[in-house]
Write a protein that holds these residues in place. Structure first.
Motif, PDB file in Angstrom:
ATOM      1  N   LEU A  71     -28.310  21.825  67.006  1.00  0.00           N
ATOM      2  CA  LEU A  71     -28.500  22.176  68.410  1.00  0.00           C
ATOM      3  C   LEU A  71     -27.770  23.467  68.790  1.00  0.00           C
ATOM      4  O   LEU A  71     -27.764  23.856  69.962  1.00  0.00           O
ATOM      5  CB  LEU A  71     -28.001  21.034  69.303  1.00  0.00           C
ATOM      6  CG  LEU A  71     -28.667  19.666  69.106  1.00  0.00           C
ATOM      7  CD1 LEU A  71     -28.032  18.640  70.037  1.00  0.00           C
ATOM      8  CD2 LEU A  71     -30.170  19.740  69.336  1.00  0.00           C
ATOM      9  N   LEU A  72     -27.166  24.132  67.790  1.00  0.00           N
ATOM     10  CA  LEU A  72     -26.362  25.318  68.073  1.00  0.00           C
ATOM     11  C   LEU A  72     -27.155  26.394  68.812  1.00  0.00           C
ATOM     12  O   LEU A  72     -26.617  27.106  69.669  1.00  0.00           O
ATOM     13  CB  LEU A  72     -25.803  25.896  66.764  1.00  0.00           C
ATOM     14  CG  LEU A  72     -24.691  25.097  66.084  1.00  0.00           C
ATOM     15  CD1 LEU A  72     -24.325  25.741  64.744  1.00  0.00           C
ATOM     16  CD2 LEU A  72     -23.467  25.013  66.977  1.00  0.00           C
ATOM     17  N   HIS A  73     -28.440  26.517  68.508  1.00  0.00           N
ATOM     18  CA  HIS A  73     -29.235  27.598  69.086  1.00  0.00           C
ATOM     19  C   HIS A  73     -29.677  27.303  70.519  1.00  0.00           C
ATOM     20  O   HIS A  73     -30.161  28.210  71.216  1.00  0.00           O
ATOM     21  CB  HIS A  73     -30.467  27.860  68.209  1.00  0.00           C
ATOM     22  CG  HIS A  73     -31.090  29.202  68.431  1.00  0.00           C
ATOM     23  ND1 HIS A  73     -30.478  30.390  68.074  1.00  0.00           N
ATOM     24  CD2 HIS A  73     -32.273  29.555  69.004  1.00  0.00           C
ATOM     25  CE1 HIS A  73     -31.257  31.403  68.409  1.00  0.00           C
ATOM     26  NE2 HIS A  73     -32.346  30.925  68.969  1.00  0.00           N
ATOM     27  N   VAL A  74     -29.524  26.058  70.977  1.00  0.00           N
ATOM     28  CA  VAL A  74     -29.960  25.722  72.341  1.00  0.00           C
ATOM     29  C   VAL A  74     -28.850  25.104  73.179  1.00  0.00           C
ATOM     30  O   VAL A  74     -29.028  24.918  74.391  1.00  0.00           O
ATOM     31  CB  VAL A  74     -31.166  24.749  72.317  1.00  0.00           C
ATOM     32  CG1 VAL A  74     -32.355  25.381  71.622  1.00  0.00           C
ATOM     33  CG2 VAL A  74     -30.791  23.430  71.657  1.00  0.00           C
ATOM     34  N   LYS A  75     -27.712  24.788  72.584  1.00  0.00           N
ATOM     35  CA  LYS A  75     -26.684  24.042  73.323  1.00  0.00           C
ATOM     36  C   LYS A  75     -26.084  24.845  74.473  1.00  0.00           C
ATOM     37  O   LYS A  75     -25.507  24.262  75.402  1.00  0.00           O
ATOM     38  CB  LYS A  75     -25.588  23.550  72.388  1.00  0.00           C
ATOM     39  CG  LYS A  75     -24.621  24.582  71.851  1.00  0.00           C
ATOM     40  CD  LYS A  75     -23.584  23.935  70.945  1.00  0.00           C
ATOM     41  CE  LYS A  75     -22.535  24.937  70.470  1.00  0.00           C
ATOM     42  NZ  LYS A  75     -21.692  25.411  71.590  1.00  0.00           N
ATOM     43  N   HIS A  76     -26.203  26.172  74.448  1.00  0.00           N
ATOM     44  CA  HIS A  76     -25.700  26.974  75.565  1.00  0.00           C
ATOM     45  C   HIS A  76     -26.515  26.745  76.833  1.00  0.00           C
ATOM     46  O   HIS A  76     -26.112  27.158  77.929  1.00  0.00           O
ATOM     47  CB  HIS A  76     -25.737  28.467  75.199  1.00  0.00           C
ATOM     48  CG  HIS A  76     -27.116  29.010  74.983  1.00  0.00           C
ATOM     49  ND1 HIS A  76     -27.852  28.740  73.847  1.00  0.00           N
ATOM     50  CD2 HIS A  76     -27.899  29.797  75.780  1.00  0.00           C
ATOM     51  CE1 HIS A  76     -29.018  29.341  73.934  1.00  0.00           C
ATOM     52  NE2 HIS A  76     -29.078  29.984  75.092  1.00  0.00           N
ATOM     53  N   LEU A  77     -27.657  26.074  76.710  1.00  0.00           N
ATOM     54  CA  LEU A  77     -28.509  25.779  77.861  1.00  0.00           C
ATOM     55  C   LEU A  77     -28.146  24.444  78.517  1.00  0.00           C
ATOM     56  O   LEU A  77     -28.728  24.074  79.536  1.00  0.00           O
ATOM     57  CB  LEU A  77     -29.981  25.754  77.433  1.00  0.00           C
ATOM     58  CG  LEU A  77     -30.512  27.067  76.829  1.00  0.00           C
ATOM     59  CD1 LEU A  77     -31.893  26.862  76.225  1.00  0.00           C
ATOM     60  CD2 LEU A  77     -30.533  28.175  77.882  1.00  0.00           C
ATOM     61  N   ALA A  78     -27.182  23.720  77.950  1.00  0.00           N
ATOM     62  CA  ALA A  78     -26.752  22.444  78.505  1.00  0.00           C
ATOM     63  C   ALA A  78     -25.976  22.672  79.803  1.00  0.00           C
ATOM     64  O   ALA A  78     -25.327  23.707  79.984  1.00  0.00           O
ATOM     65  CB  ALA A  78     -25.886  21.692  77.505  1.00  0.00           C
ATOM     66  N   ASP A  79     -26.035  21.699  80.713  1.00  0.00           N
ATOM     67  CA  ASP A  79     -25.278  21.818  81.962  1.00  0.00           C
ATOM     68  C   ASP A  79     -24.148  20.793  82.053  1.00  0.00           C
ATOM     69  O   ASP A  79     -23.548  20.629  83.117  1.00  0.00           O
ATOM     70  CB  ASP A  79     -26.201  21.702  83.182  1.00  0.00           C
ATOM     71  CG  ASP A  79     -26.896  20.347  83.282  1.00  0.00           C
ATOM     72  OD1 ASP A  79     -26.568  19.435  82.492  1.00  0.00           O
ATOM     73  OD2 ASP A  79     -27.765  20.189  84.156  1.00  0.00           O
ATOM     74  N   PHE A  80     -23.865  20.093  80.934  1.00  0.00           N
ATOM     75  CA  PHE A  80     -22.728  19.179  80.886  1.00  0.00           C
ATOM     76  C   PHE A  80     -22.346  18.983  79.429  1.00  0.00           C
ATOM     77  O   PHE A  80     -23.077  19.379  78.521  1.00  0.00           O
ATOM     78  CB  PHE A  80     -23.059  17.846  81.562  1.00  0.00           C
ATOM     79  CG  PHE A  80     -23.909  16.923  80.711  1.00  0.00           C
ATOM     80  CD1 PHE A  80     -23.379  15.752  80.189  1.00  0.00           C
ATOM     81  CD2 PHE A  80     -25.237  17.219  80.444  1.00  0.00           C
ATOM     82  CE1 PHE A  80     -24.152  14.899  79.408  1.00  0.00           C
ATOM     83  CE2 PHE A  80     -26.022  16.373  79.672  1.00  0.00           C
ATOM     84  CZ  PHE A  80     -25.464  15.211  79.145  1.00  0.00           C
ATOM     85  N   ASN A  81     -21.181  18.386  79.212  1.00  0.00           N
ATOM     86  CA  ASN A  81     -20.732  18.110  77.852  1.00  0.00           C
ATOM     87  C   ASN A  81     -21.426  16.842  77.349  1.00  0.00           C
ATOM     88  O   ASN A  81     -21.019  15.735  77.694  1.00  0.00           O
ATOM     89  CB  ASN A  81     -19.210  17.938  77.826  1.00  0.00           C
ATOM     90  CG  ASN A  81     -18.675  17.802  76.406  1.00  0.00           C
ATOM     91  OD1 ASN A  81     -19.433  17.680  75.444  1.00  0.00           O
ATOM     92  ND2 ASN A  81     -17.368  17.811  76.269  1.00  0.00           N
TER      93      ASN A  81
END
Length: 263
Positions: A71-81
């Motif tokens: 998920l490294l390539h998309v995890k910056h799009l998360a809005d919570f931990n």
């Protein structure tokens, strides 16, 4: 008036007590320490279940890191931990292992892949609420690849961007996650088995229709995928704004992603 005794005259074993001052008072407070000693936790039969739980929690932690890897390539799009939510899922998968002894149960994702289907990295804006038309995909374990078909998108019809930035793009990632198995006295993270790849589409004007696209992701490995491996495919959408020298700057905390498929 009697002379106050020193702390070491009252307490014969200082290691068993805590001595401190209460806020707003000059008096010393002496309290006996509670809980088991380190020696008891490590060796006492009474704390055998505690040791088992601690060991298995280590395995769960390794499994969570393994799932976060693709998920490294998309995890910056998360809005919570989302780590705690993955921890809960991996803990439930561990409970499905009915053959391993307590303290040695494995996290067999390959047998419980459905737990990760549609896993969202967001609480506020789910990907499916932004892109109303379904994104279809095919995972091929033999070729270690995935094909994603992005639909034609028309603003206000089947794509609803809750952010005001003028540009957006899709990000996709594909990764390999191994089962975490208790072996040789501990949990092996099988880090060498982890593989991942990712890519982004070109930036798209938010006010214009998005043409349909077909994208392929393929892992760069010669080794065959084992039955104990799981392919995890994720997709996200992120917003951008014009930057210096004609570049586009990705906007932080303006995006959404989820696990599109597992296989």
């Amino acid at each position: 008036m009697a002379t106050p005794k020193k702390v070491d005259e009252v307490i014969h074993d200082p290691s068993q007590f805590s001595v401190y001052r209460m806020k707003g008072s000059d008096k010393l407070v002496i309290r006996k320490k509670g809980g088991p000693t380190r020696e008891q936790v490590l060796k006492s039969e009474r704390y055998e279940r505690t040791r088992e739980n601690t060991t298995e929690f280590t395995g769960v932690g390794i499994a969570v890191r393994s799932i976060r890897f693709p998920l490294l390539h998309v995890k910056h799009l998360a809005d919570f931990n989302f780590t705690s939510r993955l921890t809960n899922i991996c803990s439930e998968i561990l409970k499905q292992d009915k053959t391993g002894a307590r303290g040695q149960r494995s996290i067999l994702l390959s047998e419980n892949r459905h737990w990760l289907e549609s896993f969202s990295l967001n609480k506020t804006h789910a990907f499916q609420s932004i892109v109303a038309s379904p994104v279809s995909c095919t995972i091929n374990r033999n070729s270690k690849s995935a094909v994603i078909k992005l639909p034609r998108l028309t603003p206000g019809i089947n794509v609803h961007l809750p952010w005001k930035q003028p540009l957006y793009r899709f990000s996709m990632s594909l990764g390999l996650v191994p089962d975490i198995v208790y072996e040789d006295g501990g949990y092996n993270d099988h880090a060498a088995d982890r593989q991942d790849t990712g890519l982004d589409t070109e930036w798209q004007l938010a006010a214009t229709p998005f043409p349909p696209q077909t994208v392929e992701l393929k892992l760069n490995t010669k080794h065959a995928i084992k039955d104990s491996h799981t392919l995890v495919l994720a997709i996200g959408i992120g917003m951008g704004k014009p930057g210096a020298n004609g570049t586009v700057e990705e906007v932080k905390r303006a995006g959404s992603a989820y696990i599109l498929a597992v296989g």
